[in-house]
Enzyme design. Structure first.
Site, short mmCIF file in Angstrom:
data_model
loop_
_atom_site.label_atom_id
_atom_site.label_comp_id
_atom_site.label_asym_id
_atom_site.label_seq_id
_atom_site.Cartn_x
_atom_site.Cartn_y
_atom_site.Cartn_z
N GLU A 95 0.87 -1.18 0.00
CA GLU A 95 0.00 0.00 0.00
C GLU A 95 0.90 1.22 0.00
O GLU A 95 1.65 1.46 0.95
CB GLU A 95 -0.93 0.04 1.21
CG GLU A 95 -1.94 1.17 1.07
CD GLU A 95 -2.65 1.51 2.35
OE1 GLU A 95 -2.54 2.67 2.78
OE2 GLU A 95 -3.28 0.61 2.93
N CYS A 118 -2.22 8.23 3.97
CA CYS A 118 -2.14 7.86 2.57
C CYS A 118 -3.46 8.08 1.84
O CYS A 118 -3.48 8.30 0.63
CB CYS A 118 -1.68 6.41 2.43
SG CYS A 118 -2.69 5.23 3.34
#
Length: 527
Positions: free
Chosen positions: A263, A297
């Site tokens: 990720e 994020c």
């Protein structure tokens, strides 16, 4: 490893961490004895010292994990989940203690630290309840009905390496480690050293709840020194961090032919359509852009607003942003805390300064705030950002958002997709079917309608991850656990029907007979 008295001088800070707790939890680290100072973002003072590991320590951690994995994998899944079912209530009951830990090591506001506590409790509960079912053998259709019995088994990979970042240290460690453990693996975990106390605290809690200590090994230190031995011992790698580092890890894993999930970064868009509730959209944008000071994020960094509502929305959003309460307090009133490192402060300042120098306009914010704490930066809204500016395309990872106009849905989708990244997106509209139709056209792993990031991320039964340069693989959902297993097909064949002629039948007659049988099976929907 006591906390210096100066740490308590930060405005609003009334509690420090218990040195006895720190001394107890750091025993979880495999280390040769060296230490590294950890600085409190709130104050810039030394918070504590943590042991760091060498390449030899990493190899020792892998050896211990491999040994522990054998006994752990031999336990039935329903036994493995027991300590993790207990964790849900335990971490919620002890939330004040872990909230202090998270705040001290990251500098984030308490409300944002609480998101980590909720995520850790809920994601663990999801997998603890579902792991036994997900790991059960599955009957699969065999080549010949009745004569072929085929079963899909799930086998643990052995030792999983988890590399987790500093921005959500409790949440992103637990989210990847727990399903790997429940799948029957042992884990060698390298959290970021700055924020390792959160990881060590939860391991200490889980051991008290019945988890075998040896199955979760922790190493700390410089990625340049530890990276190669970490990957060399891995049966699988789960990484959360920058796209640049993710490419390196994928290459290393690929050379060893082991799987990985990554990720990575994002430059996430939010679309405010012409039929959106502007008050809700402005409040939602505030949370989506400035949670954890933008060090998320999934955070929104590009805000596209329809021409017809642009000015009215922007007035609301800028007013809310300018009125945010910044602070170092361990209370619930602070709306945004500190950046976590000097490097992040410098990166955020450089993006804003470059944009302003090239013609962008700051509507609110745009300044560091050393009067509050050494790493504070104001929540910042800019317009007039264009391709000449680093802020336009590069991930900022701070409390900064640029606002743009659009005239129709097609333009909005085109501009949302005009990025190398594809992690998260947000759409605000009064017409949810319209929002879902637009979501289907956006190249992002998660799309939230009338929410910034929480509705998709918190839906633990659905996969979460990135497209394009935002990563590979998924966490959450069945894939978030099954990726830590190898699929094995076990098939048994009846002796009365096989793949060779029986009873002396010539091969041409066997082929003709089998052909007719297969055609009949198709008509009867047996295949």
């Amino acid at each position: 490893m006591a906390i210096p008295p100066d740490v308590a001088r930060a405005p609003g800070v009334t509690r420090t961490l218990d040195p006895r707790m720190i001394e107890r939890v750091v025993r979880q680290v495999t280390s040769g004895g060296k230490t590294q100072e950890i600085v409190a973002p709130f104050t810039g003072e030394v918070l504590t010292e943590l042991p760091v590991s060498t390449a030899g320590d990493v190899r020792a951690a892998h050896a211990a994990a491999r040994e522990a994995a054998r006994a752990w994998a031999a336990r039935p899944a329903r036994e493995r989940v027991v300590p993790f079912l207990r964790l849900h209530d335990a971490i919620l009951d002890r939330r004040e203690e872990i909230l202090d830990v998270v705040q001290w090591e990251t500098g984030k506001a308490r409300r944002h630290a609480f998101e980590e506590v909720l995520d850790s409790a809920l994601s663990t509960l999801y997998y603890a309840r579902r792991a036994p079912g997900l790991l059960e053998p599955r009957r699969r259709a065999g080549i010949f009905p009745v004569a072929t019995r085929t079963v899909e088994e799930r086998r643990p990979r052995g030792t999983v390496v988890v590399i987790s970042p500093w921005n959500y240290p409790l949440s992103l460690g637990v989210a990847d480690v727990v399903p790997a453990l429940l799948a029957g693996n042992a884990v060698v975990h390298k959290p970021d050293t700055q924020t390792a106390l959160s990881t060590l605290w939860v391991i200490d809690l889980l051991v008290s709840l019945g988890m075998p200590r040896e199955i979760w090994q922790v190493v700390l230190g410089d990625p340049a020194e530890l990276g190669e031995p970490l990957i060399d011992g891995a049966g699988y790698v789960a990484f959360t961090g920058s796209t640049r580092a993710g490419r390196v890890i994928a290459e290393q894993a690929g050379r060893r032919l082991v799987g990985c999930s990554l990720e990575l970064g994002g430059k996430n868009p939010m679309l405010v359509l012409d039929d959106a509730d502007l008050d809700l959209a402005a409040q939602g944008a505030l949370r989506a852009c400035f949670s954890n000071a933008g060090q998320l994020c999934l955070s929104i960094e590009r805000l596209y607003v329809h021409d017809s509502v642009h000015d009215a929305f922007l007035e609301r959003f800028v007013r809310l942003t300018g009125n945010m309460r910044l602070g170092t307090g361990l209370d619930w009133g602070v709306q945004m805390g500190s950046l976590t490192s000097r490097r992040q402060l410098e990166a955020v300042s450089a993006h804003v300064d470059d944009a302003v120098a090239k013609g962008a306009r700051v509507l609110t914010g745009g300044r560091a705030r050393p009067d509050i704490g050494p790493l504070f930066y104001e929540p910042t809204v800019l317009t007039g950002v264009d391709e000449s500016m680093n802020l336009c395309r590069a991930e900022t990872f701070g409390p900064v958002v640029s606002v743009y106009r659009f005239s129709d849905d097609d333009e909005a989708v085109e501009r949302a997709n005009d990025t190398d990244y594809g992690l998260n997106a947000s759409i605000w509209t009064g017409d949810v079917p319209r929002g879902r139709a637009l979501a289907a056209r956006i190249k992002a792993g998660t799309v939230n309608i009338n929410e910034g990031y929480g509705s998709a991320y918190g839906s633990y039964d659905a996969p979460m991850g990135g497209m394009k340069s935002s990563g590979l693989g998924r966490r959450h959902g069945a894939e978030g656990l099954l990726k830590y297993t190898e699929a094995q097909t076990v098939s048994s064949q009846a002796t009365w029907l096989g793949f060779e002629p029986v009873l002396g039948l010539p091969y041409d007659r066997y082929a003709e007979t089998l052909t007719n049988v297969l055609k009949l099976m198709k008509r009867l929907h047996l295949k």
